[in-house]
Write a protein that holds these residues in place. Structure first.
Motif, PDB file in Angstrom:
ATOM      1  N   LEU A 220       0.812  -1.216   0.000  1.00  0.00           N
ATOM      2  CA  LEU A 220       0.000   0.000   0.000  1.00  0.00           C
ATOM      3  C   LEU A 220       0.853   1.278   0.000  1.00  0.00           C
ATOM      4  CD1 LEU A 220      -2.764  -1.031   2.564  1.00  0.00           C
ATOM      5  CD2 LEU A 220      -2.897  -1.048   0.061  1.00  0.00           C
ATOM      6  N   GLY A 221       2.179   1.119   0.023  1.00  0.00           N
ATOM      7  CA  GLY A 221       3.040   2.294   0.022  1.00  0.00           C
ATOM      8  C   GLY A 221       3.061   3.022   1.348  1.00  0.00           C
ATOM      9  N   LEU A 222       2.822   2.308   2.461  1.00  0.00           N
ATOM     10  CA  LEU A 222       2.797   2.940   3.774  1.00  0.00           C
ATOM     11  C   LEU A 222       4.176   3.000   4.422  1.00  0.00           C
ATOM     12  CD1 LEU A 222      -0.442   1.272   5.191  1.00  0.00           C
ATOM     13  CD2 LEU A 222      -0.216   3.553   4.183  1.00  0.00           C
ATOM     14  N   VAL A 223       5.098   2.171   3.949  1.00  0.00           N
ATOM     15  CA  VAL A 223       6.457   2.159   4.481  1.00  0.00           C
ATOM     16  C   VAL A 223       7.422   2.034   3.311  1.00  0.00           C
ATOM     17  CG1 VAL A 223       5.807   1.131   6.692  1.00  0.00           C
ATOM     18  CG2 VAL A 223       6.424  -0.354   4.776  1.00  0.00           C
ATOM     19  N   GLY A 224       8.702   2.194   3.617  1.00  0.00           N
ATOM     20  CA  GLY A 224       9.716   2.032   2.586  1.00  0.00           C
ATOM     21  C   GLY A 224      10.506   3.312   2.384  1.00  0.00           C
ATOM     22  N   ARG A 225      11.389   3.282   1.400  1.00  0.00           N
ATOM     23  CA  ARG A 225      12.237   4.438   1.093  1.00  0.00           C
ATOM     24  C   ARG A 225      12.022   4.831  -0.365  1.00  0.00           C
ATOM     25  NH1 ARG A 225      16.280   7.280   3.185  1.00  0.00           N
ATOM     26  NH2 ARG A 225      17.971   8.076   1.894  1.00  0.00           N
ATOM     27  N   LEU A 226      11.793   6.100  -0.592  1.00  0.00           N
ATOM     28  CA  LEU A 226      11.555   6.621  -1.934  1.00  0.00           C
ATOM     29  C   LEU A 226      12.707   7.536  -2.326  1.00  0.00           C
ATOM     30  CD1 LEU A 226       9.511   6.794  -4.293  1.00  0.00           C
ATOM     31  CD2 LEU A 226       8.539   8.798  -3.166  1.00  0.00           C
ATOM     32  N   ARG A 227      13.275   7.288  -3.507  1.00  0.00           N
ATOM     33  CA  ARG A 227      14.417   8.090  -3.992  1.00  0.00           C
ATOM     34  C   ARG A 227      13.947   8.948  -5.158  1.00  0.00           C
ATOM     35  NH1 ARG A 227      18.028   3.150  -5.432  1.00  0.00           N
ATOM     36  NH2 ARG A 227      16.005   2.674  -6.330  1.00  0.00           N
ATOM     37  N   ILE A 228      14.023  10.260  -4.973  1.00  0.00           N
ATOM     38  CA  ILE A 228      13.513  11.213  -5.960  1.00  0.00           C
ATOM     39  C   ILE A 228      14.646  12.134  -6.385  1.00  0.00           C
ATOM     40  CG2 ILE A 228      11.787  13.007  -6.409  1.00  0.00           C
ATOM     41  CD1 ILE A 228      10.348  11.900  -3.849  1.00  0.00           C
ATOM     42  N   MET A 229      14.711  12.406  -7.677  1.00  0.00           N
ATOM     43  CA  MET A 229      15.658  13.388  -8.187  1.00  0.00           C
ATOM     44  C   MET A 229      14.920  14.275  -9.187  1.00  0.00           C
ATOM     45  SD  MET A 229      19.525  12.797  -9.683  1.00  0.00           S
ATOM     46  CE  MET A 229      20.029  11.975  -8.172  1.00  0.00           C
ATOM     47  N   ALA A 230      15.152  15.580  -9.113  1.00  0.00           N
ATOM     48  CA  ALA A 230      14.409  16.523  -9.947  1.00  0.00           C
ATOM     49  C   ALA A 230      15.314  17.627 -10.450  1.00  0.00           C
ATOM     50  CB  ALA A 230      13.249  17.127  -9.151  1.00  0.00           C
ATOM     51  N   THR A 231      14.934  18.218 -11.577  1.00  0.00           N
ATOM     52  CA  THR A 231      15.572  19.450 -12.010  1.00  0.00           C
ATOM     53  C   THR A 231      14.982  20.598 -11.186  1.00  0.00           C
ATOM     54  OG1 THR A 231      13.963  19.704 -13.797  1.00  0.00           O
ATOM     55  CG2 THR A 231      16.048  18.601 -14.332  1.00  0.00           C
ATOM     56  N   PRO A 232      15.662  21.753 -11.110  1.00  0.00           N
ATOM     57  CA  PRO A 232      15.220  22.817 -10.198  1.00  0.00           C
ATOM     58  C   PRO A 232      13.766  23.275 -10.351  1.00  0.00           C
ATOM     59  CG  PRO A 232      17.453  23.257 -10.909  1.00  0.00           C
ATOM     60  CD  PRO A 232      16.987  22.074 -11.711  1.00  0.00           C
ATOM     61  N   PRO A 233      13.220  23.474 -11.564  1.00  0.00           N
ATOM     62  CA  PRO A 233      11.853  24.003 -11.623  1.00  0.00           C
ATOM     63  C   PRO A 233      10.834  23.169 -10.852  1.00  0.00           C
ATOM     64  CG  PRO A 233      12.883  24.167 -13.778  1.00  0.00           C
ATOM     65  CD  PRO A 233      13.817  23.366 -12.921  1.00  0.00           C
ATOM     66  N   LEU A 234      10.855  21.839 -11.030  1.00  0.00           N
ATOM     67  CA  LEU A 234       9.910  20.984 -10.313  1.00  0.00           C
ATOM     68  C   LEU A 234      10.422  20.635  -8.922  1.00  0.00           C
ATOM     69  CD1 LEU A 234       8.648  18.545 -13.087  1.00  0.00           C
ATOM     70  CD2 LEU A 234       7.740  20.752 -12.392  1.00  0.00           C
ATOM     71  N   GLY A 235      11.742  20.607  -8.763  1.00  0.00           N
ATOM     72  CA  GLY A 235      12.311  20.287  -7.461  1.00  0.00           C
ATOM     73  C   GLY A 235      12.002  21.327  -6.406  1.00  0.00           C
ATOM     74  N   TYR A 236      11.749  22.565  -6.837  1.00  0.00           N
ATOM     75  CA  TYR A 236      11.469  23.636  -5.889  1.00  0.00           C
ATOM     76  C   TYR A 236      10.005  24.072  -5.909  1.00  0.00           C
ATOM     77  CZ  TYR A 236      16.561  24.045  -5.737  1.00  0.00           C
ATOM     78  OH  TYR A 236      17.903  23.788  -5.593  1.00  0.00           O
TER      79      TYR A 236
ATOM     80  N   ASP B  37       0.795  11.654   5.370  1.00  0.00           N
ATOM     81  CA  ASP B  37      -0.082  10.484   5.346  1.00  0.00           C
ATOM     82  C   ASP B  37       0.650   9.195   5.698  1.00  0.00           C
ATOM     83  OD1 ASP B  37      -2.074  12.176   4.570  1.00  0.00           O
ATOM     84  OD2 ASP B  37      -2.072  11.573   2.462  1.00  0.00           O
ATOM     85  N   ARG B  38       1.972   9.159   5.474  1.00  0.00           N
ATOM     86  CA  ARG B  38       2.737   7.918   5.646  1.00  0.00           C
ATOM     87  C   ARG B  38       4.020   8.203   6.421  1.00  0.00           C
ATOM     88  NH1 ARG B  38      -0.409   7.616   1.371  1.00  0.00           N
ATOM     89  NH2 ARG B  38      -1.168   5.587   0.639  1.00  0.00           N
ATOM     90  N   PRO B  39       3.913   8.383   7.732  1.00  0.00           N
ATOM     91  CA  PRO B  39       5.093   8.704   8.541  1.00  0.00           C
ATOM     92  C   PRO B  39       6.140   7.603   8.553  1.00  0.00           C
ATOM     93  CG  PRO B  39       3.183   8.240   9.937  1.00  0.00           C
ATOM     94  CD  PRO B  39       2.675   8.337   8.532  1.00  0.00           C
ATOM     95  N   GLY B  40       5.784   6.381   8.116  1.00  0.00           N
ATOM     96  CA  GLY B  40       6.751   5.297   8.075  1.00  0.00           C
ATOM     97  C   GLY B  40       7.652   5.328   6.857  1.00  0.00           C
ATOM     98  N   VAL B  41       7.423   6.277   5.960  1.00  0.00           N
ATOM     99  CA  VAL B  41       8.206   6.385   4.722  1.00  0.00           C
ATOM    100  C   VAL B  41       9.403   7.313   4.940  1.00  0.00           C
ATOM    101  CG1 VAL B  41       8.166   7.313   2.370  1.00  0.00           C
ATOM    102  CG2 VAL B  41       6.282   5.882   3.188  1.00  0.00           C
ATOM    103  N   SER B  42      10.551   6.956   4.370  1.00  0.00           N
ATOM    104  CA  SER B  42      11.708   7.851   4.342  1.00  0.00           C
ATOM    105  C   SER B  42      12.003   8.218   2.895  1.00  0.00           C
ATOM    106  CB  SER B  42      12.933   7.202   4.990  1.00  0.00           C
ATOM    107  OG  SER B  42      13.336   6.054   4.257  1.00  0.00           O
TER     108      SER B  42
END
Length: 307
Positions: free
Chosen positions: A97-113, A126-131
């Motif tokens: 359900l995506g309630l736990v785990g680690r998510l790795r995100i990389m963005a260019t500046p326009p969307l990253g900010y 919504d998902r405090p168990g996620v890092s």
């Protein structure tokens, strides 16, 4: 001489599950209901387990099964195993359900900010168990990270097709001009490349994707593209424009990230379409966590009004 384990009974985990439930339930009917099986299946399972372990686990009288002392000993031994199994089941459900785990995100500046922080706020609330691992890089680095698996999802302003990663459209918009609020250009419904010709201009690097896009628009309008200052990132261009170093043309995400006092945003013509996209690795199904973040991204983007 050491005994070999070949003499140990081959015990079925399913039969142990029936046994544990029978130890907890007052009757075979209650145990059957809890396991979602029939009452005869419970009785049969108990008999099979007794045959496998060679121990009488229940005394049968008046249509009731009463645990023996050996049954209670066995129950105390295996109860921690089923506590652990239930914990694994809950963890598996949370991962799905995506309630736990680690998510790795990389963005260019326009969307990253802009869009990404909104989506991340919703995800982590919504998902405090996620890092989360989050980084802002140049487009080529974002593509490489997604392709290699170093990032689960990439966010970028990208105009061209990509053969090495999956590309999903997040939003279409167009470049905007940022001009001083006291300028006559601020009173126009839109600002053209011809309007900016001859004005002090903070431009984007000519070899950058958005820089090439703006330069083509100037060429199309027959206007000279002669920046007084060249920068790589649109946020930098907006900041310099706010310090009266010139007018500029930037993407709308950068313009809306932190509106700069003293500047007015106007649609730029000829229209330069820009596309916000999500990048994911080819051949790798989306995890529940990635699917949840994508949903949050689309919702966050819908909250932002663009020209």
């Amino acid at each position: 001489m050491m005994e070999h384990d070949t003499d140990l009974p081959d015990i079925s985990l399913r039969l142990l599950e029936i046994f544990v439930e029978m130890m907890r339930a007052p009757t075979t009917i209650k145990a059957a209901d809890a396991l979602h099986i029939s009452q005869p299946a419970v009785s049969s399972g108990i008999r099979q387990l007794e045959a496998q372990v060679g121990i009488t686990l229940f005394e049968r009288s008046s249509r009731r099964l009463t645990p023996t002392a050996e049954a209670w000993q066995l129950y105390e031994e295996i109860r921690p195993i089923f506590t652990m199994v239930r914990g694994i089941s809950r963890r598996t459900r949370d991962i799905r359900l995506g309630l736990v785990g680690r998510l790795r995100i990389m963005a260019t500046p326009p969307l990253g900010y802009s869009t990404a922080p909104r989506a991340l706020q919703k995800l982590l609330n919504d998902r405090p168990g996620v890092s989360v691992s989050f980084d802002v890089r140049r487009l080529d680095e974002v593509i490489d990270a997604v392709q290699s698996g170093a990032a689960d999802i990439g966010l970028a302003i990208a105009q061209h097709r990509m053969e090495t990663v999956n590309v999903s459209l997040l939003h279409r918009s167009q470049m905007v001009a940022l001009v001083p609020e006291e300028s006559p250009l601020a009173r126009q419904p839109s600002v053209s490349a011809s309007d900016l010709s001859g004005q002090p201009l903070v431009g984007l690097e000519r070899d950058s994707n958005l820089g090439l896009l703006v330069r083509k628009a100037f060429d199309q309008a027959g206007a000279e593209y002669l920046p007084h200052v060249e920068v790589r990132y649109c946020q930098t261009a907006a900041m310099l424009a706010a310090h009266k170093l010139g007018v500029t043309v930037v993407d709308p995400w950068s313009a809306r990230t932190a509106p700069v006092p003293g500047l007015v945003e106007r649609p730029f013509t000829p229209v330069c379409e820009v596309r916000a996209v999500m990048l994911t690795r080819r051949g790798v199904p989306h995890s529940g966590l990635v699917r949840t973040f994508i949903t949050n991204l689309r919702a966050a983007q819908d909250e932002v009004a663009f020209v």
